[in-house]
Write an enzyme that holds these catalytic residues in place. Sequence first.
Site, PDB file in Angstrom:
ATOM      1  N   GLY A  11       0.584  -1.350   0.124  1.00 41.31           N
ATOM      2  CA  GLY A  11      -0.034  -0.010   0.071  1.00 41.31           C
ATOM      3  C   GLY A  11       0.744   1.230  -0.052  1.00 41.31           C
ATOM      4  O   GLY A  11       2.156   0.958  -0.009  1.00 41.31           O
ATOM      5  N   ALA A  79      -2.170  -3.506   7.243  1.00 39.57           N
ATOM      6  CA  ALA A  79      -3.067  -4.280   6.435  1.00 39.57           C
ATOM      7  C   ALA A  79      -4.491  -3.945   6.569  1.00 39.57           C
ATOM      8  O   ALA A  79      -5.090  -4.102   7.974  1.00 39.57           O
ATOM      9  CB  ALA A  79      -2.893  -5.814   6.902  1.00 39.57           C
ATOM     10  N   SER A 123      -6.789   5.647  13.067  1.00 33.28           N
ATOM     11  CA  SER A 123      -7.128   6.551  12.014  1.00 33.28           C
ATOM     12  C   SER A 123      -8.150   7.757  12.727  1.00 33.28           C
ATOM     13  O   SER A 123      -8.682   7.302  13.707  1.00 33.28           O
ATOM     14  CB  SER A 123      -8.256   5.823  11.058  1.00 33.28           C
ATOM     15  OG  SER A 123      -9.001   6.549  10.335  1.00 33.28           O
ATOM     16  N   GLU A 125     -10.702   8.452  11.650  1.00 35.96           N
ATOM     17  CA  GLU A 125     -12.241   7.847  11.607  1.00 35.96           C
ATOM     18  C   GLU A 125     -12.497   7.416  12.821  1.00 35.96           C
ATOM     19  O   GLU A 125     -13.949   7.259  13.091  1.00 35.96           O
ATOM     20  CB  GLU A 125     -12.229   7.060  10.513  1.00 35.96           C
ATOM     21  CG  GLU A 125     -12.270   7.058   8.976  1.00 35.96           C
ATOM     22  CD  GLU A 125     -13.333   7.938   8.746  1.00 35.96           C
ATOM     23  OE1 GLU A 125     -14.476   7.811   9.072  1.00 35.96           O
ATOM     24  OE2 GLU A 125     -13.096   9.244   7.976  1.00 35.96           O
ATOM     25  N   TYR A 147     -15.742   0.833   9.276  1.00 36.37           N
ATOM     26  CA  TYR A 147     -14.040   1.136   9.042  1.00 36.37           C
ATOM     27  C   TYR A 147     -13.572   1.628  10.456  1.00 36.37           C
ATOM     28  O   TYR A 147     -12.763   1.177  11.170  1.00 36.37           O
ATOM     29  CB  TYR A 147     -13.655   2.055   7.782  1.00 36.37           C
ATOM     30  CG  TYR A 147     -12.186   2.396   7.986  1.00 36.37           C
ATOM     31  CD1 TYR A 147     -11.372   1.630   7.069  1.00 36.37           C
ATOM     32  CD2 TYR A 147     -11.737   3.516   8.461  1.00 36.37           C
ATOM     33  CE1 TYR A 147     -10.135   2.062   7.004  1.00 36.37           C
ATOM     34  CE2 TYR A 147     -10.455   3.853   8.391  1.00 36.37           C
ATOM     35  CZ  TYR A 147      -9.389   2.973   7.745  1.00 36.37           C
ATOM     36  OH  TYR A 147      -8.302   3.282   7.613  1.00 36.37           O
ATOM     37  N   LYS A 151     -11.467   0.341  13.627  1.00 43.14           N
ATOM     38  CA  LYS A 151     -10.193   0.951  13.917  1.00 43.14           C
ATOM     39  C   LYS A 151     -10.348   1.352  15.368  1.00 43.14           C
ATOM     40  O   LYS A 151      -9.208   1.527  16.099  1.00 43.14           O
ATOM     41  CB  LYS A 151     -10.067   2.326  13.246  1.00 43.14           C
ATOM     42  CG  LYS A 151      -9.580   1.832  11.581  1.00 43.14           C
ATOM     43  CD  LYS A 151      -7.979   1.363  11.569  1.00 43.14           C
ATOM     44  CE  LYS A 151      -7.484   1.242  10.348  1.00 43.14           C
ATOM     45  NZ  LYS A 151      -5.981   0.777  10.186  1.00 43.14           N
ATOM     46  N   VAL A 187     -10.204  11.546  -3.136  1.00 41.53           N
ATOM     47  CA  VAL A 187     -10.464  12.686  -3.880  1.00 41.53           C
ATOM     48  C   VAL A 187      -9.128  13.282  -4.293  1.00 41.53           C
ATOM     49  O   VAL A 187      -9.173  13.937  -5.343  1.00 41.53           O
ATOM     50  CB  VAL A 187     -11.162  13.540  -2.948  1.00 41.53           C
ATOM     51  CG1 VAL A 187     -10.771  14.459  -1.897  1.00 41.53           C
ATOM     52  CG2 VAL A 187     -12.137  14.467  -3.880  1.00 41.53           C
ATOM     53  N   ARG A 276     -21.546  12.680  -0.126  1.00 39.98           N
ATOM     54  CA  ARG A 276     -21.853  11.927   0.913  1.00 39.98           C
ATOM     55  C   ARG A 276     -22.715  12.749   1.865  1.00 39.98           C
ATOM     56  O   ARG A 276     -22.951  14.136   1.915  1.00 39.98           O
ATOM     57  CB  ARG A 276     -20.404  11.786   1.719  1.00 39.98           C
ATOM     58  CG  ARG A 276     -19.546  11.034   0.750  1.00 39.98           C
ATOM     59  CD  ARG A 276     -18.403  10.170   1.567  1.00 39.98           C
ATOM     60  NE  ARG A 276     -17.299   9.972   0.773  1.00 39.98           N
ATOM     61  CZ  ARG A 276     -16.188  10.046   1.248  1.00 39.98           C
ATOM     62  NH1 ARG A 276     -15.822  10.051   2.375  1.00 39.98           N
ATOM     63  NH2 ARG A 276     -15.220   9.590   0.288  1.00 39.98           N
TER      64      ARG A 276
END
Length: 323
Positions: A11, A79, A123, A125, A147, A151, A187, A276
Site C-alpha cells: 500500500g 493491512a 485513524s 475515523e 471502518y 479502527k 479525492v 456523502r
Amino acid sequence: MKTALITGMGGQDGSYLSEFLLDKGYRVVGTVPDEDPANIDRIRHLLDRVEVVQDDLLDQDRIEKVFHDHRPDEVYNFAANSVLAASFQQPILATMVLAMGVTRILEAIRKIIPKTRYFQASSSEIFGKPAEVPQSEKTPFHPRNPYGVSKVYGHLMTMTYRENYGLFACSGILYNHESPRRSPEFVTRKITRAAAMIKLGLAKELRLGNLDARRDWGFAGDYVRAMWLMLQQPQADDYVLATGETHSVRDLCEEAFSHAGLDYREYIVQEAESFRPPETAQLVGNPGKAHRVLGWKREVSFRDLVRTMVDADLEVLRTKRPN
Ligand code: GDP
C-alpha cells in the site's frame, strides 16, 4: 541489523515506510494479502531489497509462522482496506482484517517475541463525528462507519496489550495522508490525475461530490517518519499525526488545476453519486504531542503536496502515451 515486518507492504504507507527503513539499514519483510500483481505495483522498485510473504491476517497459524521465521524487532500494521466505501460493502471482512487482525498480531508478539515494538495504524475515523475541534489523543471516540468502528477496536486492543501485558505497542492516529501513490478512489488523487488528463487532452471534465468538504491533508512520506520515531521512544504511547490545518476539496481543485495551467471552474461537474451525508464537525488533528515528544514536524506543505502529485500524474501519463 534490525528487522522490520510491515503488513500491507504494497500500500501507499507500506511502500514509503519500506524505503525509509531500507535507508536506515533495516532488513525489511512485508506481507501482501494475495497473488494479485497490483499488490506489488508500488514496491516493484524495491523487490530485490525486501522480502515479500503472503499473509492476509485471517489465519493465526500463518501469522505466527511469519513471526517465527523472521523474528522482527519492529512491526508496522497497515493491512487494511483503507477505502471507506469498501467497509460498508463488506463490513464483516473489514472487521476481520481491521479489527481481529490487530489482536492476531498482538497475540503473536506476546507469545513469540514480546520485546518486539508494534505500530498500529489507527485513524482519524475513530473520531468520525468529533466531540471537539481539533481532536487530540484525549478526544472521545465516535466512529460513524464500519471502518471507524474496527479502527476503534484496533486502537483499544493496542492500548490493552500495552497496559496489561507490557508490550511496546503504539497507535498513530493518522489523518488523511496522500502522495502520488494514493489510489484514485481518494479525492486528492482523483483530482490531480484529472487535472493532468485534462491538461494532456485525455479528459474533458471532472465529476465530484461536495466541493466544500474539508480535510486535514498531509504527505504520506512525512507520516511514515513519525511512525518510526514513535517506535524509537523510551516509552510506548499514542500520537495524533496530522497537519493541524484543513483545506476544502475546492482548494485542492484550485491548486491542482492552476499548477497545470488550467482554471478548475471550467472543468468541474458536481454529481449526486459522489455526495456523502453532510459532515457536522471537522476532522482536524492537533499534532502538538507529536511535535513536543517526537520532535516531528511535517516537511511538505499542502501546496507542495498537490503540485508534486500533479507533476507525477503528468509524468506517468506522458510516458504511457504512444507518441
Ligand atoms: P476520506 O473520506 O477522508 O477517507 O477521503 P476521501 O479522499 O475519499 O474524501 C475526502 C472528502 O472529499 C470527503 O469529504 C468527500 O465527501 C469529498 N469528496 C468530494 N467529491 C468527492 C469524490 O468525487 N470522491 C471522493 N472520494 N471524495 C469526494
